[in-house]
Design a protein around this motif. Structure first.
Motif, PDB file in Angstrom:
ATOM      1  N   LEU A 208      -3.985   0.940   7.381  1.00  0.00           N
ATOM      2  CA  LEU A 208      -3.328   1.353   6.172  1.00  0.00           C
ATOM      3  C   LEU A 208      -2.028   2.040   6.323  1.00  0.00           C
ATOM      4  O   LEU A 208      -2.070   3.028   6.924  1.00  0.00           O
ATOM      5  CB  LEU A 208      -4.111   2.267   5.183  1.00  0.00           C
ATOM      6  CG  LEU A 208      -3.802   2.709   3.956  1.00  0.00           C
ATOM      7  CD1 LEU A 208      -3.625   1.279   3.025  1.00  0.00           C
ATOM      8  CD2 LEU A 208      -4.662   3.723   3.075  1.00  0.00           C
ATOM      9  N   ALA A 209      -0.892   1.412   5.975  1.00  0.00           N
ATOM     10  CA  ALA A 209       0.481   2.003   5.775  1.00  0.00           C
ATOM     11  C   ALA A 209       0.736   2.820   4.780  1.00  0.00           C
ATOM     12  O   ALA A 209       0.192   2.651   3.568  1.00  0.00           O
ATOM     13  CB  ALA A 209       1.503   0.907   6.045  1.00  0.00           C
ATOM     14  N   LEU A 210       1.554   3.967   5.150  1.00  0.00           N
ATOM     15  CA  LEU A 210       2.047   4.612   3.782  1.00  0.00           C
ATOM     16  C   LEU A 210       2.737   4.122   2.828  1.00  0.00           C
ATOM     17  O   LEU A 210       2.681   4.315   1.549  1.00  0.00           O
ATOM     18  CB  LEU A 210       2.935   5.935   4.587  1.00  0.00           C
ATOM     19  CG  LEU A 210       3.327   6.873   3.382  1.00  0.00           C
ATOM     20  CD1 LEU A 210       1.943   7.750   2.743  1.00  0.00           C
ATOM     21  CD2 LEU A 210       4.288   7.892   3.944  1.00  0.00           C
ATOM     22  N   SER A 211       3.441   3.030   3.060  1.00  0.00           N
ATOM     23  CA  SER A 211       4.093   2.020   2.436  1.00  0.00           C
ATOM     24  C   SER A 211       3.461   1.221   1.416  1.00  0.00           C
ATOM     25  O   SER A 211       3.819  -0.048   0.910  1.00  0.00           O
ATOM     26  CB  SER A 211       5.241   1.544   2.954  1.00  0.00           C
ATOM     27  OG  SER A 211       4.800   0.597   4.119  1.00  0.00           O
ATOM     28  N   ALA A 212       2.088   1.344   1.767  1.00  0.00           N
ATOM     29  CA  ALA A 212       0.916   0.098   1.324  1.00  0.00           C
ATOM     30  C   ALA A 212       1.293  -0.118  -0.356  1.00  0.00           C
ATOM     31  O   ALA A 212       1.348   0.876  -0.959  1.00  0.00           O
ATOM     32  CB  ALA A 212      -0.222   0.648   1.358  1.00  0.00           C
ATOM     33  N   ASP A 213       1.402  -1.290  -0.870  1.00  0.00           N
ATOM     34  CA  ASP A 213       1.598  -1.663  -2.318  1.00  0.00           C
ATOM     35  C   ASP A 213       0.141  -1.856  -2.814  1.00  0.00           C
ATOM     36  O   ASP A 213      -0.920  -1.631  -2.030  1.00  0.00           O
ATOM     37  CB  ASP A 213       2.367  -2.902  -2.272  1.00  0.00           C
ATOM     38  CG  ASP A 213       1.862  -4.008  -1.564  1.00  0.00           C
ATOM     39  OD1 ASP A 213       0.597  -4.016  -1.280  1.00  0.00           O
ATOM     40  OD2 ASP A 213       2.701  -4.908  -1.520  1.00  0.00           O
ATOM     41  N   LYS A 214       0.108  -2.273  -4.124  1.00  0.00           N
ATOM     42  CA  LYS A 214      -1.207  -2.403  -4.463  1.00  0.00           C
ATOM     43  C   LYS A 214      -2.038  -3.361  -4.027  1.00  0.00           C
ATOM     44  O   LYS A 214      -3.298  -3.050  -3.929  1.00  0.00           O
ATOM     45  CB  LYS A 214      -0.847  -2.691  -6.292  1.00  0.00           C
ATOM     46  CG  LYS A 214      -2.396  -2.864  -6.980  1.00  0.00           C
ATOM     47  CD  LYS A 214      -1.929  -2.945  -8.411  1.00  0.00           C
ATOM     48  CE  LYS A 214      -3.338  -3.120  -9.114  1.00  0.00           C
ATOM     49  NZ  LYS A 214      -3.135  -3.629 -10.734  1.00  0.00           N
ATOM     50  N   ALA A 215      -1.422  -4.632  -3.534  1.00  0.00           N
ATOM     51  CA  ALA A 215      -2.448  -5.489  -2.949  1.00  0.00           C
ATOM     52  C   ALA A 215      -2.846  -4.963  -1.720  1.00  0.00           C
ATOM     53  O   ALA A 215      -4.153  -5.397  -1.221  1.00  0.00           O
ATOM     54  CB  ALA A 215      -1.542  -6.763  -2.664  1.00  0.00           C
ATOM     55  N   ALA A 216      -1.980  -4.345  -0.614  1.00  0.00           N
ATOM     56  CA  ALA A 216      -2.591  -3.863   0.533  1.00  0.00           C
ATOM     57  C   ALA A 216      -3.657  -2.708   0.312  1.00  0.00           C
ATOM     58  O   ALA A 216      -4.557  -2.673   1.042  1.00  0.00           O
ATOM     59  CB  ALA A 216      -1.314  -3.182   1.019  1.00  0.00           C
ATOM     60  N   LEU A 217      -3.477  -1.455  -0.616  1.00  0.00           N
ATOM     61  CA  LEU A 217      -4.654  -0.898  -0.912  1.00  0.00           C
ATOM     62  C   LEU A 217      -5.656  -1.415  -1.249  1.00  0.00           C
ATOM     63  O   LEU A 217      -6.986  -0.925  -1.025  1.00  0.00           O
ATOM     64  CB  LEU A 217      -3.899   0.190  -2.069  1.00  0.00           C
ATOM     65  CG  LEU A 217      -4.759   1.225  -2.352  1.00  0.00           C
ATOM     66  CD1 LEU A 217      -5.337   2.317  -1.184  1.00  0.00           C
ATOM     67  CD2 LEU A 217      -4.259   2.282  -3.554  1.00  0.00           C
ATOM     68  N   GLU A 218      -5.703  -2.567  -2.242  1.00  0.00           N
ATOM     69  CA  GLU A 218      -7.122  -3.168  -2.555  1.00  0.00           C
ATOM     70  C   GLU A 218      -7.670  -3.875  -1.378  1.00  0.00           C
ATOM     71  O   GLU A 218      -8.855  -3.672  -1.255  1.00  0.00           O
ATOM     72  CB  GLU A 218      -6.585  -4.260  -3.565  1.00  0.00           C
ATOM     73  CG  GLU A 218      -6.458  -3.643  -5.045  1.00  0.00           C
ATOM     74  CD  GLU A 218      -6.070  -4.599  -6.018  1.00  0.00           C
ATOM     75  OE1 GLU A 218      -5.751  -5.891  -5.406  1.00  0.00           O
ATOM     76  OE2 GLU A 218      -5.747  -4.611  -7.225  1.00  0.00           O
ATOM     77  N   SER A 219      -6.702  -4.347  -0.419  1.00  0.00           N
ATOM     78  CA  SER A 219      -7.243  -5.184   0.745  1.00  0.00           C
ATOM     79  C   SER A 219      -8.025  -3.984   1.680  1.00  0.00           C
ATOM     80  O   SER A 219      -9.224  -4.035   2.089  1.00  0.00           O
ATOM     81  CB  SER A 219      -6.244  -5.574   1.515  1.00  0.00           C
ATOM     82  OG  SER A 219      -6.767  -6.049   2.567  1.00  0.00           O
ATOM     83  N   PHE A 220      -7.287  -2.710   1.853  1.00  0.00           N
ATOM     84  CA  PHE A 220      -8.052  -1.666   2.490  1.00  0.00           C
ATOM     85  C   PHE A 220      -9.234  -1.127   1.880  1.00  0.00           C
ATOM     86  O   PHE A 220     -10.174  -0.854   2.456  1.00  0.00           O
ATOM     87  CB  PHE A 220      -7.263  -0.437   2.443  1.00  0.00           C
ATOM     88  CG  PHE A 220      -7.595   0.746   3.147  1.00  0.00           C
ATOM     89  CD1 PHE A 220      -7.619   0.880   4.639  1.00  0.00           C
ATOM     90  CD2 PHE A 220      -8.216   1.906   2.457  1.00  0.00           C
ATOM     91  CE1 PHE A 220      -8.052   1.995   5.111  1.00  0.00           C
ATOM     92  CE2 PHE A 220      -8.817   2.966   3.047  1.00  0.00           C
ATOM     93  CZ  PHE A 220      -8.839   3.038   4.460  1.00  0.00           C
TER      94      PHE A 220
END
Length: 259
Positions: A208-220
């Motif tokens: 999980l990157a600090l710059s995660a967008d909504k899609a990346a956060l949902e994937s995490f």
């Protein structure tokens, strides 16, 4: 309330360790949770005379004695300045000041309580435990081990620029957490820990990157749900805890992004 046949105030760690090899022996740290049990103890070994109640700072780390109280962690200026107030945040909801003046860091970590705010928050940092016989090992490794007869001496917290955030959901201000989430950032990468599931806190092994967008956060969060188990009890259902895990992770990430 527990009862004890014998009380011993250990003069050395070696004496405490030798006594603790008997299954009937119990170590006395703060004793705050021990007093709630109904058990008969053979020997109650008091660790308060071993000089383990100090917070020491070097250039590279903080060394926290196992007998340091939660109130010491809460009020230590150097610790809280170094880690963005994490030590105050992870202790201030725990029962009350009188309790925090007695309960100890080692008592909470060695017991590996599923509801432990301290274990959850410290797993987000780079910490090592120091055991009397086994020596130093990563806290994450120690947290997964079953209880044994070694003695936790100190916890070493590295000062390496890792920035933490901590969020909990409680039904009442001083109640145990329904769920706890800790997160930290170093070099743009985020580490997330989920505790009070109500099982023991555990690190989520997914990028999980600090710059995660909504899609990346949902994937995490999907990966988190597949790795961790949640259960229900008197404080909340399994489904509620799963939902909270997503919400609190998002809040921690937002706190880290805001700096």
């Amino acid at each position: 309330m527990f009862t004890a046949q014998q009380y011993v105030k250990a003069a050395t760690l070696e004496e405490a360790w030798q006594l603790n090899q008997k299954r009937s022996t119990t170590l006395l740290a703060g004793g705050c949770w021990l007093r709630l049990t109904r058990r008969r103890v053979g020997a109650l070994v008091d660790l308060s005379g071993l000089g383990l109640d100090t917070i020491e700072e070097t250039e590279g780390e903080f060394s926290l004695g196992a007998m340091v109280t939660l109130r010491q962690l809460e009020t230590n200026k150097a610790l809280n300045e170094a880690f963005g107030g994490l030590f105050k945040e992870m202790t201030r909801h725990i029962v009350g000041v009188q309790f925090r003046n007695c309960a100890t860091l080692g008592g909470s970590i060695a017991a590996r309580f599923g509801f432990s705010d301290l274990l959850c928050a410290l797993l987000a940092l780079d910490c090592e435990v120091e055991l009397f016989k086994a020596g130093r090992m990563p806290l994450e490794q120690y947290a997964k081990l079953p209880a044994d007869r070694d003695i936790l001496v100190r916890i070493h917290v590295k000062k390496n620029g890792r920035r933490p955030a901590y969020q909990t959901m409680r039904n009442a201000e001083t109640d145990l957490p329904v769920l706890a989430v800790a997160a930290s950032e170093k070099d743009g990468q985020v580490r997330v820990v989920v505790g009070a599931r109500p099982a023991r806190a555990e690190v989520v092994n997914a990028p999980l990157a600090l710059s995660a967008d909504k899609a990346a956060l949902e994937s995490f969060c999907e990966a988190m749900q597949s790795q961790l188990t949640f259960a229900g009890n008197m404080r909340g259902s399994e489904e509620y805890r799963r939902h909270l895990a997503n919400v609190l992770t998002g809040r921690c990430l937002a706190a880290l992004q805001e700096g």
